[in-house]
Design a protein around this motif. Structure first.
Motif, PDB file in Angstrom:
ATOM      1  N   GLY A 158      15.530  -6.630  51.048  1.00 49.80           N
ATOM      2  CA  GLY A 158      14.636  -7.749  51.297  1.00 49.80           C
ATOM      3  C   GLY A 158      15.285  -9.101  51.399  1.00 49.80           C
ATOM      4  O   GLY A 158      14.600 -10.110  51.514  1.00 49.80           O
ATOM      5  N   ALA A 159      16.620  -9.168  51.381  1.00 53.33           N
ATOM      6  CA  ALA A 159      17.352 -10.423  51.569  1.00 53.33           C
ATOM      7  C   ALA A 159      16.784 -11.531  50.686  1.00 53.33           C
ATOM      8  O   ALA A 159      16.758 -11.397  49.468  1.00 53.33           O
ATOM      9  CB  ALA A 159      17.365 -10.812  53.041  1.00 53.33           C
ATOM     10  N   PHE A 160      16.323 -12.616  51.286  1.00 52.78           N
ATOM     11  CA  PHE A 160      15.866 -13.769  50.514  1.00 52.78           C
ATOM     12  C   PHE A 160      14.878 -13.387  49.421  1.00 52.78           C
ATOM     13  O   PHE A 160      15.043 -13.766  48.266  1.00 52.78           O
ATOM     14  CB  PHE A 160      15.197 -14.781  51.442  1.00 52.78           C
ATOM     15  N   TYR A 161      13.824 -12.665  49.776  1.00 54.31           N
ATOM     16  CA  TYR A 161      12.786 -12.425  48.775  1.00 54.31           C
ATOM     17  C   TYR A 161      13.291 -11.516  47.671  1.00 54.31           C
ATOM     18  O   TYR A 161      12.838 -11.618  46.518  1.00 54.31           O
ATOM     19  CB  TYR A 161      11.492 -11.909  49.412  1.00 54.31           C
ATOM     20  N   ALA A 162      14.241 -10.618  47.984  1.00 53.39           N
ATOM     21  CA  ALA A 162      14.804  -9.768  46.933  1.00 53.39           C
ATOM     22  C   ALA A 162      15.604 -10.609  45.939  1.00 53.39           C
ATOM     23  O   ALA A 162      15.491 -10.434  44.718  1.00 53.39           O
ATOM     24  CB  ALA A 162      15.681  -8.682  47.547  1.00 53.39           C
ATOM     25  N   TYR A 163      16.397 -11.537  46.440  1.00 55.61           N
ATOM     26  CA  TYR A 163      17.189 -12.395  45.568  1.00 55.61           C
ATOM     27  C   TYR A 163      16.280 -13.266  44.704  1.00 55.61           C
ATOM     28  O   TYR A 163      16.501 -13.432  43.498  1.00 55.61           O
ATOM     29  CB  TYR A 163      18.099 -13.290  46.410  1.00 55.61           C
ATOM     30  N   ILE A 164      15.274 -13.841  45.334  1.00 53.14           N
ATOM     31  CA  ILE A 164      14.367 -14.736  44.613  1.00 53.14           C
ATOM     32  C   ILE A 164      13.584 -13.966  43.557  1.00 53.14           C
ATOM     33  O   ILE A 164      13.378 -14.446  42.431  1.00 53.14           O
ATOM     34  CB  ILE A 164      13.436 -15.446  45.612  1.00 53.14           C
ATOM     35  N   THR A 165      13.150 -12.756  43.880  1.00 50.30           N
ATOM     36  CA  THR A 165      12.431 -11.929  42.915  1.00 50.30           C
ATOM     37  C   THR A 165      13.295 -11.610  41.710  1.00 50.30           C
ATOM     38  O   THR A 165      12.840 -11.687  40.563  1.00 50.30           O
ATOM     39  CB  THR A 165      11.954 -10.624  43.573  1.00 50.30           C
ATOM     40  N   ARG A 166      14.545 -11.256  41.963  1.00 50.07           N
ATOM     41  CA  ARG A 166      15.429 -10.879  40.855  1.00 50.07           C
ATOM     42  C   ARG A 166      15.708 -12.057  39.921  1.00 50.07           C
ATOM     43  O   ARG A 166      15.976 -11.852  38.739  1.00 50.07           O
ATOM     44  CB  ARG A 166      16.751 -10.340  41.393  1.00 50.07           C
ATOM     45  N   GLY A 167      15.642 -13.269  40.451  1.00 47.98           N
ATOM     46  CA  GLY A 167      15.914 -14.424  39.603  1.00 47.98           C
ATOM     47  C   GLY A 167      14.679 -15.118  39.073  1.00 47.98           C
ATOM     48  O   GLY A 167      14.663 -15.584  37.925  1.00 47.98           O
ATOM     49  N   LEU A 168      13.611 -15.198  39.880  1.00 47.63           N
ATOM     50  CA  LEU A 168      12.432 -15.992  39.533  1.00 47.63           C
ATOM     51  C   LEU A 168      11.178 -15.167  39.295  1.00 47.63           C
ATOM     52  O   LEU A 168      10.140 -15.739  38.952  1.00 47.63           O
ATOM     53  CB  LEU A 168      12.162 -17.022  40.646  1.00 47.63           C
ATOM     54  N   LEU A 199      18.129 -21.560  43.209  1.00 47.53           N
ATOM     55  CA  LEU A 199      17.602 -21.605  41.843  1.00 47.53           C
ATOM     56  C   LEU A 199      17.611 -20.229  41.187  1.00 47.53           C
ATOM     57  O   LEU A 199      17.763 -20.111  39.964  1.00 47.53           O
ATOM     58  CB  LEU A 199      16.175 -22.158  41.869  1.00 47.53           C
ATOM     59  N   ALA A 200      17.454 -19.186  41.992  1.00 47.64           N
ATOM     60  CA  ALA A 200      17.393 -17.831  41.440  1.00 47.64           C
ATOM     61  C   ALA A 200      18.737 -17.346  40.919  1.00 47.64           C
ATOM     62  O   ALA A 200      18.796 -16.528  39.996  1.00 47.64           O
ATOM     63  CB  ALA A 200      16.869 -16.862  42.509  1.00 47.64           C
ATOM     64  N   VAL A 201      19.828 -17.838  41.502  1.00 46.97           N
ATOM     65  CA  VAL A 201      21.152 -17.301  41.166  1.00 46.97           C
ATOM     66  C   VAL A 201      21.490 -17.458  39.688  1.00 46.97           C
ATOM     67  O   VAL A 201      21.811 -16.463  39.008  1.00 46.97           O
ATOM     68  CB  VAL A 201      22.238 -17.933  42.063  1.00 46.97           C
ATOM     69  N   PRO A 202      21.470 -18.672  39.113  1.00 47.53           N
ATOM     70  CA  PRO A 202      21.849 -18.775  37.690  1.00 47.53           C
ATOM     71  C   PRO A 202      20.885 -18.041  36.769  1.00 47.53           C
ATOM     72  O   PRO A 202      21.307 -17.487  35.736  1.00 47.53           O
ATOM     73  CB  PRO A 202      21.834 -20.284  37.420  1.00 47.53           C
ATOM     74  N   LEU A 203      19.593 -17.998  37.110  1.00 45.16           N
ATOM     75  CA  LEU A 203      18.633 -17.285  36.281  1.00 45.16           C
ATOM     76  C   LEU A 203      18.884 -15.783  36.316  1.00 45.16           C
ATOM     77  O   LEU A 203      18.758 -15.090  35.298  1.00 45.16           O
ATOM     78  CB  LEU A 203      17.212 -17.600  36.747  1.00 45.16           C
ATOM     79  N   TYR A 204      19.261 -15.272  37.493  1.00 43.65           N
ATOM     80  CA  TYR A 204      19.572 -13.845  37.593  1.00 43.65           C
ATOM     81  C   TYR A 204      20.790 -13.487  36.747  1.00 43.65           C
ATOM     82  O   TYR A 204      20.783 -12.513  35.991  1.00 43.65           O
ATOM     83  CB  TYR A 204      19.820 -13.473  39.056  1.00 43.65           C
ATOM     84  N   PHE A 205      21.845 -14.282  36.848  1.00 45.94           N
ATOM     85  CA  PHE A 205      23.077 -13.940  36.138  1.00 45.94           C
ATOM     86  C   PHE A 205      22.949 -14.133  34.631  1.00 45.94           C
ATOM     87  O   PHE A 205      23.771 -13.602  33.871  1.00 45.94           O
ATOM     88  CB  PHE A 205      24.246 -14.739  36.700  1.00 45.94           C
TER      89      PHE A 205
END
Length: 497
Positions: A91-101, A400-406
């Protein structure tokens, strides 16, 4: 911490049945993916059509605006590509955003992605019509109606998306080489003749960069990179995606940033520092054609007219392929109808999604034509603008999702990639969005009421994802729990935040 639930991929409501054809893995290399991304940006069209306005507003310091935009997006790519090594969903963008936010924000992002990529493609059919009109008139003096050209383009792009992804990569490779080649030819002519008054580096002097018009240049520059992040959409078809996707992302951003800045600088040298702003104001649409006629020859200007059309076609095909894969992913998630998840048994393309997207594009184009709308001022600009803004907002949400995911997962990535770069990118992207919104009249030429409506579409579509998420959680809990989950063929389980 993520919640892990055993969930075979083929049990998902939208997933393909066991044994059904899938996208062809291991097909695309770094250069192939970069072709899709750079072609979507349409370098020749951006330079010939938009760069003169950047020079008019920002003066001879305009090349620096493109460098700054490229640098900002390179910083964004640091965290984005770090996360790409860990998130393997389609899902590209939405997959990344979901995993973080979280899922609610992720579902809103999925709707925004559909708006963004569809808006960026469908509006360009208006540009295809007008660019073809201009080319035919310039070469023969004849007039062709724009609507048949746009509809023919819809069919041609639909066919390109129906074929295999490697077919699309080969086509885009040829078209991209042609459109960048004509700009390189212009550059060679200017450099060999030493420009109008000798070559100058004054474009990079602080006194020419720190001017009020630079804000407008930056707005144009960020818009010129739209679609670069789509490298991750092709993860399932990439060879060694953990390496190929980051390399293609950096290659695309680096090439676009340096190439844009170089070509704008070349245009300035062609006329001279003192004359180029006046020339851009007198005839912005003809600036590059005049330059190449002077330094290379009239035949090169004729060739540039033709390559503008092929540049637009390349951009359409690149965005069409990206939309098809977003639609496929959402159908596999169970959010869109299951029929859209079908893959062609021979071409291994998401052909049903492609047909649906072509039908949608035709409906929008015909609706604008029936209303008597201008294909450039209204079809292109009114449809493209929410799409561009939507993709910028998605980039911000992904940063914004990146630091929250990690923070939630075990990893060996450094703090520079997981915190410093994405937070810095988020700040810079926020500034970019403000610049674009506050200078929207330069993009659209429309009234304040129209511009307000175009901007309002973006948060409305995003917020529509929240009630959709609530409905899915209540009525289709399996779909909700598996949304943006890791594919079972990679991990053996589907995980969601």
């Amino acid at each position: 911490m993520p919640v892990t639930t055993p969930s075979p991929r083929h049990s998902d409501p939208g997933a393909a049945a066991p044994g059904a054809p899938t996208l062809r893995p291991g097909t695309l290399g770094t250069s192939d993916i970069a072709f899709f991304v750079v072609s979507a940006a349409a370098p020749l069209t951006v330079m010939a059509g938009v760069a003169p306005l950047a020079i008019l507003l920002g003066g001879v310091g305009a090349p620096v605006g493109y460098l700054l935009a490229g640098l900002t997006l390179a910083v964004f790519a640091v965290g984005f590509t770090a996360m790409s090594r860990h998130v393997r969903g389609a899902g590209a963008f939405y997959a990344y955003i979901t995993r973080g936010l979280g899922r609610r924000v992720g579902i809103g992002a999925a709707l925004l992605a559909l708006l963004g990529y569809n808006g960026m493609e469908i509006g360009v059919y208006g540009l295809l019509g007008t660019a073809t009109q201009d080319t035919v008139h310039a070469l023969s003096g004849a007039h062709v109606p724009w609507l048949p050209v746009s509809l023919a383009g819809l069919l041609l792009i639909g066919y390109g998306g129906y074929r295999s992804i490697d077919f699309g990569a080969k086509v885009l490779g040829v078209l991209l080489a042609a459109e960048t080649g004509i700009l390189v030819l212009l550059a060679a002519g200017v450099l060999l003749k030493g420009g109008a008054h000798g070559l100058s580096a004054s474009s990079f002097a602080p006194s020419h960069v720190l001017v009020p018009g630079m804000a407008a240049v930056l707005a144009f520059a960020f818009a010129a990179f739209t679609g670069f992040e789509s490298t991750v959409i092709y993860r399932r078809e990439a060879r060694d995606p953990a390496r190929t996707v980051p390399r293609a992302t950096y290659l695309a951003v680096g090439f676009l940033g340096l190439f844009y800045a170089f070509v704008v600088w070349i245009a300035i040298q062609a006329f001279g520092d003192a004359e180029v702003v006046r020339a851009a104001g007198d005839d912005p649409a003809g600036l590059f054609f005049s330059a190449i006629s002077t330094y290379v020859g009239g035949w090169a200007a004729d060739t540039m007219h033709v390559l503008i059309v092929t540049s637009v076609l390349a951009s359409l095909l690149a965005f069409h392929n990206a939309i098809n894969r977003y639609g496929l992913a959402l159908a596999e998630e169970g959010v869109l109808p299951r029929a859209l998840a079908r893959v062609h048994p021979r071409h291994r393309s998401p052909y049903v999604t492609g047909i649906a997207q072509t039908v949608l594009g035709a409906a929008v184009v015909l609706a604008f034509a029936a209303a008597g709308a201008d294909p450039y001022q209204q079809l292109l600009l009114w449809v493209n603008t929410p799409g561009m803004l939507g993709l910028l907002v998605l980039q911000l949400l992904a940063a914004l999702a990146v630091p929250l995911y990690f923070r939630r997962v075990s990893h060996h990535e450094g703090v520079l990639r997981t915190v410093v770069a994405p937070v810095t990118a988020a700040v810079l992207l926020s500034a970019a969005i403000v610049l674009v919104v506050t200078h929207l009249d330069l993009f659209t030429g429309a009234s304040a009421a129209v511009n307000t409506a175009l901007v309002a579409v973006v948060p409305l579509i995003f917020l529509a994802g929240f009630p959709l998420a609530c409905w899915l959680r209540r009525h289709r809990p399996g779909v909700y729990e598996r949304f943006a989950a890791e594919p079972a063929d990679d991990t053996g389980a589907a995980a969601a935040p």
